[in-house]
Design a protein around this motif. Sequence first.
Motif, PDB file in Angstrom:
ATOM      1  N   VAL A 170       0.801  -5.239   9.123  1.00 26.06           N
ATOM      2  CA  VAL A 170       0.254  -4.164   8.306  1.00 26.06           C
ATOM      3  C   VAL A 170       1.273  -3.034   8.136  1.00 26.06           C
ATOM      4  O   VAL A 170       1.488  -2.538   7.025  1.00 26.06           O
ATOM      5  CB  VAL A 170      -1.064  -3.636   8.918  1.00 26.06           C
ATOM      6  CG1 VAL A 170      -1.528  -2.374   8.240  1.00 26.06           C
ATOM      7  CG2 VAL A 170      -2.129  -4.700   8.866  1.00 26.06           C
ATOM      8  N   VAL A 171       1.890  -2.619   9.224  1.00 23.87           N
ATOM      9  CA  VAL A 171       2.858  -1.528   9.178  1.00 23.87           C
ATOM     10  C   VAL A 171       4.074  -1.928   8.338  1.00 23.87           C
ATOM     11  O   VAL A 171       4.564  -1.148   7.516  1.00 23.87           O
ATOM     12  CB  VAL A 171       3.274  -1.124  10.612  1.00 23.87           C
ATOM     13  CG1 VAL A 171       4.442  -0.183  10.608  1.00 23.87           C
ATOM     14  CG2 VAL A 171       2.094  -0.495  11.342  1.00 23.87           C
ATOM     15  N   THR A 172       4.554  -3.153   8.507  1.00 22.89           N
ATOM     16  CA  THR A 172       5.708  -3.622   7.746  1.00 22.89           C
ATOM     17  C   THR A 172       5.374  -3.734   6.261  1.00 22.89           C
ATOM     18  O   THR A 172       6.200  -3.382   5.413  1.00 22.89           O
ATOM     19  CB  THR A 172       6.206  -4.979   8.291  1.00 22.89           C
ATOM     20  OG1 THR A 172       6.525  -4.800   9.677  1.00 22.89           O
ATOM     21  CG2 THR A 172       7.423  -5.465   7.555  1.00 22.89           C
ATOM     22  N   LEU A 173       4.179  -4.196   5.939  1.00 24.03           N
ATOM     23  CA  LEU A 173       3.771  -4.295   4.536  1.00 24.03           C
ATOM     24  C   LEU A 173       3.784  -2.913   3.877  1.00 24.03           C
ATOM     25  O   LEU A 173       4.338  -2.743   2.787  1.00 24.03           O
ATOM     26  CB  LEU A 173       2.382  -4.928   4.421  1.00 24.03           C
ATOM     27  CG  LEU A 173       1.819  -5.007   2.997  1.00 24.03           C
ATOM     28  CD1 LEU A 173       2.695  -5.901   2.118  1.00 24.03           C
ATOM     29  CD2 LEU A 173       0.381  -5.519   3.029  1.00 24.03           C
ATOM     30  N   GLY A 174       3.188  -1.932   4.538  1.00 26.38           N
ATOM     31  CA  GLY A 174       3.183  -0.572   3.993  1.00 26.38           C
ATOM     32  C   GLY A 174       4.592  -0.030   3.820  1.00 26.38           C
ATOM     33  O   GLY A 174       4.927   0.546   2.779  1.00 26.38           O
ATOM     34  N   GLY A 175       5.423  -0.222   4.832  1.00 26.58           N
ATOM     35  CA  GLY A 175       6.810   0.238   4.749  1.00 26.58           C
ATOM     36  C   GLY A 175       7.577  -0.461   3.643  1.00 26.58           C
ATOM     37  O   GLY A 175       8.353   0.176   2.903  1.00 26.58           O
ATOM     38  N   ALA A 176       7.368  -1.755   3.499  1.00 23.87           N
ATOM     39  CA  ALA A 176       8.086  -2.521   2.471  1.00 23.87           C
ATOM     40  C   ALA A 176       7.685  -2.080   1.062  1.00 23.87           C
ATOM     41  O   ALA A 176       8.541  -1.986   0.167  1.00 23.87           O
ATOM     42  CB  ALA A 176       7.819  -4.014   2.651  1.00 23.87           C
ATOM     43  N   ILE A 177       6.406  -1.803   0.861  1.00 22.77           N
ATOM     44  CA  ILE A 177       5.950  -1.334  -0.455  1.00 22.77           C
ATOM     45  C   ILE A 177       6.624  -0.019  -0.822  1.00 22.77           C
ATOM     46  O   ILE A 177       7.172   0.143  -1.920  1.00 22.77           O
ATOM     47  CB  ILE A 177       4.411  -1.207  -0.486  1.00 22.77           C
ATOM     48  CG1 ILE A 177       3.765  -2.598  -0.426  1.00 22.77           C
ATOM     49  CG2 ILE A 177       3.950  -0.441  -1.725  1.00 22.77           C
ATOM     50  CD1 ILE A 177       2.265  -2.566  -0.180  1.00 22.77           C
ATOM     51  N   VAL A 178       6.594   0.930   0.103  1.00 24.30           N
ATOM     52  CA  VAL A 178       7.181   2.242  -0.170  1.00 24.30           C
ATOM     53  C   VAL A 178       8.702   2.140  -0.315  1.00 24.30           C
ATOM     54  O   VAL A 178       9.297   2.762  -1.199  1.00 24.30           O
ATOM     55  CB  VAL A 178       6.780   3.272   0.912  1.00 24.30           C
ATOM     56  CG1 VAL A 178       7.469   4.599   0.692  1.00 24.30           C
ATOM     57  CG2 VAL A 178       5.269   3.450   0.919  1.00 24.30           C
ATOM     58  N   LEU A 179       9.341   1.350   0.532  1.00 25.56           N
ATOM     59  CA  LEU A 179      10.789   1.138   0.427  1.00 25.56           C
ATOM     60  C   LEU A 179      11.144   0.524  -0.923  1.00 25.56           C
ATOM     61  O   LEU A 179      12.105   0.941  -1.578  1.00 25.56           O
ATOM     62  CB  LEU A 179      11.275   0.259   1.564  1.00 25.56           C
ATOM     63  CG  LEU A 179      12.775  -0.002   1.617  1.00 25.56           C
ATOM     64  CD1 LEU A 179      13.532   1.284   1.893  1.00 25.56           C
ATOM     65  CD2 LEU A 179      13.085  -1.037   2.693  1.00 25.56           C
ATOM     66  N   GLY A 180      10.356  -0.456  -1.358  1.00 26.52           N
ATOM     67  CA  GLY A 180      10.585  -1.081  -2.660  1.00 26.52           C
ATOM     68  C   GLY A 180      10.490  -0.087  -3.799  1.00 26.52           C
ATOM     69  O   GLY A 180      11.272  -0.138  -4.753  1.00 26.52           O
TER      70      GLY A 180
END
Length: 178
Positions: free
Chosen positions: A160-170
Amino acid sequence: MTIDTDLEATDIPATRGMRLLRVRNHDDFLLRYVQPGLVGLIDGTVSTLAPVFAAAIFSGPHAAFIVGMATALGAGVSMGWSEALSDNGKTTGRGSAIVRGAVTGLMTTIGGTFHTLPFLIPSLHWSLIAAFIVVAIELVVIAWVRYRFLHVPMKNSLMVVTLGGAIVLGIGVALGAS
């Protein structure tokens, strides 16, 4: 009330009363420090990814450092202020609004600062690599805190944390490359 008064008033044997007191203190610790700190750490880490990486790709590491620090400090003040004003602590039992606000603001600032520091490296290539590594460490720390204190399975928390971070990073990378 003191501890002795609480235990006498409930007529609970001392050992059971101490266990209940520990649970209550643990719950208070979660509500007053862990939860506001975790909210701040998540917000500071994730919300600053887009502006920092967009600035790095668009303008270089120096711009990313300035934008990252401005974002981390501004978000820390904003989140701390918001937490302090959102609840006086009396109705919900979450403790002092000032303490919760300070914890949230500090952790928001910390969350936004660590992945900003690699942009002090003059090379965009190396600063991006270092920042990606720092972000990965930050996300693991967030997942571990959720696992340790909120008993969320580590695998679920990491996803969950990685998904949120990846979306914002993208979002940041896409805007920076435009």
